[in-house]
Each structure stands twice: as structure tokens, then as C-alpha cells.
Motif scaffolding. Sequence first.
Motif, PDB file in Angstrom:
ATOM      1  N   LEU A 165      38.925  28.373  44.092  1.00  0.00           N
ATOM      2  CA  LEU A 165      37.639  28.595  43.608  1.00  0.00           C
ATOM      3  C   LEU A 165      37.030  29.841  43.569  1.00  0.00           C
ATOM      4  O   LEU A 165      36.359  30.059  42.394  1.00  0.00           O
ATOM      5  CB  LEU A 165      36.791  27.650  44.491  1.00  0.00           C
ATOM      6  CG  LEU A 165      36.920  26.028  44.472  1.00  0.00           C
ATOM      7  CD1 LEU A 165      36.038  25.280  45.623  1.00  0.00           C
ATOM      8  CD2 LEU A 165      36.647  25.646  43.233  1.00  0.00           C
ATOM      9  N   GLN A 166      37.301  30.883  44.467  1.00  0.00           N
ATOM     10  CA  GLN A 166      36.676  32.073  44.402  1.00  0.00           C
ATOM     11  C   GLN A 166      37.194  32.871  43.223  1.00  0.00           C
ATOM     12  O   GLN A 166      36.438  33.597  42.429  1.00  0.00           O
ATOM     13  CB  GLN A 166      37.132  32.766  45.736  1.00  0.00           C
ATOM     14  CG  GLN A 166      36.303  32.322  46.867  1.00  0.00           C
ATOM     15  CD  GLN A 166      36.778  32.848  48.331  1.00  0.00           C
ATOM     16  OE1 GLN A 166      37.731  33.287  48.451  1.00  0.00           O
ATOM     17  NE2 GLN A 166      35.870  32.630  49.353  1.00  0.00           N
ATOM     18  N   LEU A 167      38.261  32.644  43.038  1.00  0.00           N
ATOM     19  CA  LEU A 167      39.067  33.194  41.947  1.00  0.00           C
ATOM     20  C   LEU A 167      38.631  32.772  40.494  1.00  0.00           C
ATOM     21  O   LEU A 167      38.398  33.359  39.681  1.00  0.00           O
ATOM     22  CB  LEU A 167      40.630  33.385  41.991  1.00  0.00           C
ATOM     23  CG  LEU A 167      41.423  34.015  42.937  1.00  0.00           C
ATOM     24  CD1 LEU A 167      42.971  33.960  43.131  1.00  0.00           C
ATOM     25  CD2 LEU A 167      41.351  35.543  42.676  1.00  0.00           C
ATOM     26  N   SER A 168      38.371  31.457  40.424  1.00  0.00           N
ATOM     27  CA  SER A 168      38.030  30.802  39.383  1.00  0.00           C
ATOM     28  C   SER A 168      36.442  31.496  39.069  1.00  0.00           C
ATOM     29  O   SER A 168      36.083  31.808  37.878  1.00  0.00           O
ATOM     30  CB  SER A 168      38.053  29.168  39.289  1.00  0.00           C
ATOM     31  OG  SER A 168      37.406  28.847  38.174  1.00  0.00           O
ATOM     32  N   ALA A 169      35.683  31.403  39.847  1.00  0.00           N
ATOM     33  CA  ALA A 169      34.531  32.211  39.688  1.00  0.00           C
ATOM     34  C   ALA A 169      34.622  33.635  39.419  1.00  0.00           C
ATOM     35  O   ALA A 169      33.761  33.833  38.493  1.00  0.00           O
ATOM     36  CB  ALA A 169      33.593  32.042  41.114  1.00  0.00           C
ATOM     37  N   ALA A 170      35.437  34.176  39.866  1.00  0.00           N
ATOM     38  CA  ALA A 170      35.539  35.872  39.639  1.00  0.00           C
ATOM     39  C   ALA A 170      35.883  35.754  38.040  1.00  0.00           C
ATOM     40  O   ALA A 170      35.550  36.471  37.261  1.00  0.00           O
ATOM     41  CB  ALA A 170      36.360  36.425  40.578  1.00  0.00           C
ATOM     42  N   LEU A 171      36.837  35.010  37.813  1.00  0.00           N
ATOM     43  CA  LEU A 171      37.217  34.896  36.243  1.00  0.00           C
ATOM     44  C   LEU A 171      36.337  34.475  35.348  1.00  0.00           C
ATOM     45  O   LEU A 171      36.038  35.131  34.175  1.00  0.00           O
ATOM     46  CB  LEU A 171      38.750  33.954  36.178  1.00  0.00           C
ATOM     47  CG  LEU A 171      39.909  34.647  36.798  1.00  0.00           C
ATOM     48  CD1 LEU A 171      40.893  33.476  36.688  1.00  0.00           C
ATOM     49  CD2 LEU A 171      40.122  35.828  36.017  1.00  0.00           C
ATOM     50  N   ARG A 172      35.316  33.747  35.680  1.00  0.00           N
ATOM     51  CA  ARG A 172      34.390  33.318  34.868  1.00  0.00           C
ATOM     52  C   ARG A 172      33.136  34.461  34.707  1.00  0.00           C
ATOM     53  O   ARG A 172      32.839  34.589  33.462  1.00  0.00           O
ATOM     54  CB  ARG A 172      33.595  31.733  35.503  1.00  0.00           C
ATOM     55  CG  ARG A 172      34.454  30.629  35.048  1.00  0.00           C
ATOM     56  CD  ARG A 172      33.540  29.366  35.307  1.00  0.00           C
ATOM     57  NE  ARG A 172      33.043  29.306  36.791  1.00  0.00           N
ATOM     58  CZ  ARG A 172      33.835  28.749  37.701  1.00  0.00           C
ATOM     59  NH1 ARG A 172      34.933  28.071  37.069  1.00  0.00           N
ATOM     60  NH2 ARG A 172      33.478  28.702  38.937  1.00  0.00           N
ATOM     61  N   ALA A 173      32.955  35.136  35.614  1.00  0.00           N
ATOM     62  CA  ALA A 173      32.055  36.140  35.721  1.00  0.00           C
ATOM     63  C   ALA A 173      32.696  37.358  34.658  1.00  0.00           C
ATOM     64  O   ALA A 173      31.860  37.831  33.841  1.00  0.00           O
ATOM     65  CB  ALA A 173      31.797  36.557  36.979  1.00  0.00           C
ATOM     66  N   GLN A 174      33.930  37.603  35.018  1.00  0.00           N
ATOM     67  CA  GLN A 174      34.541  38.574  33.993  1.00  0.00           C
ATOM     68  C   GLN A 174      34.795  38.144  32.550  1.00  0.00           C
ATOM     69  O   GLN A 174      34.441  38.932  31.723  1.00  0.00           O
ATOM     70  CB  GLN A 174      35.886  38.683  34.500  1.00  0.00           C
ATOM     71  CG  GLN A 174      36.636  39.963  34.006  1.00  0.00           C
ATOM     72  CD  GLN A 174      38.277  40.072  34.529  1.00  0.00           C
ATOM     73  OE1 GLN A 174      38.623  39.372  35.276  1.00  0.00           O
ATOM     74  NE2 GLN A 174      38.732  41.291  34.657  1.00  0.00           N
ATOM     75  N   ALA A 175      34.945  36.695  32.397  1.00  0.00           N
ATOM     76  CA  ALA A 175      34.861  36.261  31.106  1.00  0.00           C
ATOM     77  C   ALA A 175      33.399  36.564  30.327  1.00  0.00           C
ATOM     78  O   ALA A 175      33.303  36.708  29.296  1.00  0.00           O
ATOM     79  CB  ALA A 175      35.215  34.910  31.003  1.00  0.00           C
ATOM     80  N   ALA A 176      32.240  36.186  31.002  1.00  0.00           N
ATOM     81  CA  ALA A 176      31.024  36.456  30.544  1.00  0.00           C
ATOM     82  C   ALA A 176      30.741  37.799  30.447  1.00  0.00           C
ATOM     83  O   ALA A 176      30.004  38.068  29.244  1.00  0.00           O
ATOM     84  CB  ALA A 176      30.091  35.774  31.791  1.00  0.00           C
ATOM     85  N   GLU A 177      31.241  38.685  31.131  1.00  0.00           N
ATOM     86  CA  GLU A 177      30.997  40.052  31.133  1.00  0.00           C
ATOM     87  C   GLU A 177      31.645  40.687  29.700  1.00  0.00           C
ATOM     88  O   GLU A 177      31.409  41.246  28.988  1.00  0.00           O
ATOM     89  CB  GLU A 177      31.624  40.875  32.125  1.00  0.00           C
ATOM     90  CG  GLU A 177      31.295  42.370  32.305  1.00  0.00           C
ATOM     91  CD  GLU A 177      32.035  43.000  33.568  1.00  0.00           C
ATOM     92  OE1 GLU A 177      32.414  43.965  33.440  1.00  0.00           O
ATOM     93  OE2 GLU A 177      31.676  42.335  34.727  1.00  0.00           O
ATOM     94  N   LEU A 178      33.024  40.079  29.516  1.00  0.00           N
ATOM     95  CA  LEU A 178      33.748  40.395  28.386  1.00  0.00           C
ATOM     96  C   LEU A 178      32.989  39.901  27.070  1.00  0.00           C
ATOM     97  O   LEU A 178      32.968  40.615  26.055  1.00  0.00           O
ATOM     98  CB  LEU A 178      35.159  39.884  28.499  1.00  0.00           C
ATOM     99  CG  LEU A 178      36.014  40.788  29.227  1.00  0.00           C
ATOM    100  CD1 LEU A 178      37.568  40.119  29.435  1.00  0.00           C
ATOM    101  CD2 LEU A 178      36.482  41.919  29.053  1.00  0.00           C
ATOM    102  N   GLU A 179      32.525  38.654  27.166  1.00  0.00           N
ATOM    103  CA  GLU A 179      31.837  38.145  25.953  1.00  0.00           C
ATOM    104  C   GLU A 179      30.748  39.136  25.642  1.00  0.00           C
ATOM    105  O   GLU A 179      30.362  38.997  24.419  1.00  0.00           O
ATOM    106  CB  GLU A 179      31.344  36.671  26.159  1.00  0.00           C
ATOM    107  CG  GLU A 179      32.583  35.803  26.316  1.00  0.00           C
ATOM    108  CD  GLU A 179      32.084  34.401  26.601  1.00  0.00           C
ATOM    109  OE1 GLU A 179      30.976  34.011  26.790  1.00  0.00           O
ATOM    110  OE2 GLU A 179      32.700  33.448  26.861  1.00  0.00           O
ATOM    111  N   LYS A 180      29.580  39.380  26.506  1.00  0.00           N
ATOM    112  CA  LYS A 180      28.749  40.284  26.322  1.00  0.00           C
ATOM    113  C   LYS A 180      29.261  41.598  25.820  1.00  0.00           C
ATOM    114  O   LYS A 180      28.507  42.306  24.808  1.00  0.00           O
ATOM    115  CB  LYS A 180      27.749  40.565  27.775  1.00  0.00           C
ATOM    116  CG  LYS A 180      26.704  41.387  27.686  1.00  0.00           C
ATOM    117  CD  LYS A 180      25.971  41.569  28.819  1.00  0.00           C
ATOM    118  CE  LYS A 180      24.892  42.400  28.614  1.00  0.00           C
ATOM    119  NZ  LYS A 180      24.779  43.693  28.015  1.00  0.00           N
TER     120      LYS A 180
END
Length: 144
Positions: free
Chosen positions: A88-103
Amino acid sequence: MVGWAVRTGKMVTADSFAEEPRAHELEKLPGAGVVVPIESHNRVHGALLAVRRADGEVPSDADVDALGKLAAYAAIAIDNARLYREQLQLSAALRAQAAELEKAYADLSQSQERLLVSEKMAALGKVTAGIAHEINSPLGGILN
């Protein structure tokens, strides 16, 4: 005894916990019992304490084996819970990183668009300057 089993990782079997010298006051129960450490990957998570009534039989080898298996299943459950929490922690970190990459991608797209407009304006300025020069040269000759 539970603390001893947790520290040492060794199983404790006693005919009477009331007479066991390693037992804490709260563990001095009247019946026979077993303390099985809950262990995985060379790490003891806790202990499983099973005590029979005062008039109950001493645990058999089959009982002790069953308790050992139960402790192993508990250790597996603890490991699974830890792995799930990490996932769950890794998944949350990956979602945050994906949002950052999209921006960052959106910013890059806007920058490319502005650069393209700037290049078009520069090209238009050069063409306009060339036309003005072509018109100005003959006009200057006529006026002279």
C-alpha cells in the motif's frame, strides 16, 4: 515463560505452569500447557500460549505439533500483513510519482507549444523584414 519463549525462540512445554520456575505470576495457571514462539525469517513476533484445565491431560506430541503449525500460520499471517502494508505504501508512492510525471509532461507540452509559437513569430518577422527590404530597395532607388 512467554517472554522467555519470545527471547529465545524456543518452545516451552510444562506439565503444570503453576510449578514452572520461568513463569510470571500471571502465567502460573493450574494446568499443563505449551508456549510456542511465533517466528518467521529468524524473527520472533510473539508467542502462542495454550494451557489445559487443571484436570486436563498433558499435551501430546500431536497437540504440540498442531500448536507449532498454528504458530507458523500466525507468522505467515503477520508477514502477509506486513507485505500488504508495504505494498500500500509503495502503491501510494507510485501514484504520487505518476501524478508528478503527468504534471511535468503537461508543463513540457505547454513549453513546446510556446516555443513553436515563438519560432513562427520569428519566421514571420524575417519574412516581413525581407519583404520590407525588397520593397524599400526599389523605392529608395526611385526616390533617389
